[in-house]
Write a protein that holds these residues in place. Sequence first.
Motif, PDB file in Angstrom:
ATOM      1  N   ARG A  78       0.839  -1.213   0.000  1.00 56.71           N
ATOM      2  CA  ARG A  78       0.000   0.000   0.000  1.00 56.71           C
ATOM      3  C   ARG A  78       0.864   1.249   0.000  1.00 56.71           C
ATOM      4  O   ARG A  78       0.566   2.231  -0.681  1.00 56.71           O
ATOM      5  N   GLU A  79       1.966   1.239   0.767  1.00 59.34           N
ATOM      6  CA  GLU A  79       2.870   2.395   0.816  1.00 59.34           C
ATOM      7  C   GLU A  79       3.542   2.623  -0.538  1.00 59.34           C
ATOM      8  O   GLU A  79       3.724   3.760  -0.966  1.00 59.34           O
ATOM      9  N   ILE A  80       3.915   1.551  -1.196  1.00 60.40           N
ATOM     10  CA  ILE A  80       4.604   1.677  -2.486  1.00 60.40           C
ATOM     11  C   ILE A  80       3.650   2.150  -3.573  1.00 60.40           C
ATOM     12  O   ILE A  80       3.952   3.086  -4.322  1.00 60.40           O
ATOM     13  N   PHE A  81       2.491   1.522  -3.687  1.00 65.04           N
ATOM     14  CA  PHE A  81       1.580   1.812  -4.804  1.00 65.04           C
ATOM     15  C   PHE A  81       0.579   2.929  -4.507  1.00 65.04           C
ATOM     16  O   PHE A  81      -0.020   3.473  -5.427  1.00 65.04           O
ATOM     17  N   GLN A  82       0.408   3.268  -3.247  1.00 69.14           N
ATOM     18  CA  GLN A  82      -0.422   4.406  -2.834  1.00 69.14           C
ATOM     19  C   GLN A  82      -1.786   4.437  -3.524  1.00 69.14           C
ATOM     20  O   GLN A  82      -2.233   5.477  -3.995  1.00 69.14           O
ATOM     21  N   GLY A  83      -2.408   3.281  -3.627  1.00 70.14           N
ATOM     22  CA  GLY A  83      -3.755   3.215  -4.194  1.00 70.14           C
ATOM     23  C   GLY A  83      -3.829   3.343  -5.705  1.00 70.14           C
ATOM     24  O   GLY A  83      -4.922   3.358  -6.271  1.00 70.14           O
ATOM     25  N   ARG A  84      -2.684   3.438  -6.382  1.00 68.17           N
ATOM     26  CA  ARG A  84      -2.698   3.541  -7.854  1.00 68.17           C
ATOM     27  C   ARG A  84      -3.105   2.211  -8.467  1.00 68.17           C
ATOM     28  O   ARG A  84      -2.742   1.155  -7.985  1.00 68.17           O
ATOM     29  N   SER A  85      -3.849   2.265  -9.556  1.00 67.64           N
ATOM     30  CA  SER A  85      -4.203   1.046 -10.274  1.00 67.64           C
ATOM     31  C   SER A  85      -2.956   0.535 -11.003  1.00 67.64           C
ATOM     32  O   SER A  85      -2.004   1.299 -11.219  1.00 67.64           O
ATOM     33  N   PRO A  86      -2.928  -0.744 -11.385  1.00 71.00           N
ATOM     34  CA  PRO A  86      -1.755  -1.276 -12.089  1.00 71.00           C
ATOM     35  C   PRO A  86      -1.348  -0.451 -13.306  1.00 71.00           C
ATOM     36  O   PRO A  86      -0.164  -0.350 -13.614  1.00 71.00           O
ATOM     37  N   SER A  87      -2.293   0.168 -13.986  1.00 67.34           N
ATOM     38  CA  SER A  87      -1.922   0.985 -15.153  1.00 67.34           C
ATOM     39  C   SER A  87      -1.126   2.220 -14.749  1.00 67.34           C
ATOM     40  O   SER A  87      -0.432   2.811 -15.579  1.00 67.34           O
ATOM     41  N   GLY A  88      -1.186   2.600 -13.470  1.00 69.57           N
ATOM     42  CA  GLY A  88      -0.445   3.766 -12.990  1.00 69.57           C
ATOM     43  C   GLY A  88       0.870   3.421 -12.308  1.00 69.57           C
ATOM     44  O   GLY A  88       1.581   4.311 -11.836  1.00 69.57           O
TER      45      GLY A  88
END
Length: 175
Positions: A78-88
């Motif tokens: 969660r910290e790394i991707f910060q809620g971004r979808s895989p396309s982001g």
Amino acid sequence: SPAEKSGTDLVSQLCKGYDERNDGKSGKTLSLTNSEVLGNLFVFIVAGHETTASSLHMSILFLAMYPETQKELQKELREIFQGRSPSGWDYKHDLPRLQNGFLVAVWNEELRLVSPVLTIPKVVSSKPQQIMIDGKQIMLPANLIIRLCLPSVQVNPKFWPHGPPTDPFNPVYPL
């Protein structure tokens, strides 16, 4: 990529062996035919697919068995991707954080516990060889085949002790 420049990856080496045979200049006798290159590529793909699938399967099972570890991994993701979808997701930004984080630690531990390779064969040269094991000199006969059993080594408490280190200021286990 570095592999393309150096030519040290497996596919580059296969192609190099094929090219050397077919360039008419090298005169090398140990080279690969088209059929051998294709056969080896097939084995790489099947072996890579099977070992990867098995490793992912076992990682998911271990995470299910250890929910606290699963929660810690989820927190880091969660910290790394910060809620971004895989396309982001950004390869250059996100991959180094994944490679140096808890995810790779989980995968490395799974690979330690469930090795995709069972043995590593070694052969003593054509001359006897003297080695020392636990302070004892041992003579290995010429041409002896030794197979290191990875599953046994990777769970041996001598090399992988359980529990916290005894010295809190030195988190590395002494051998």
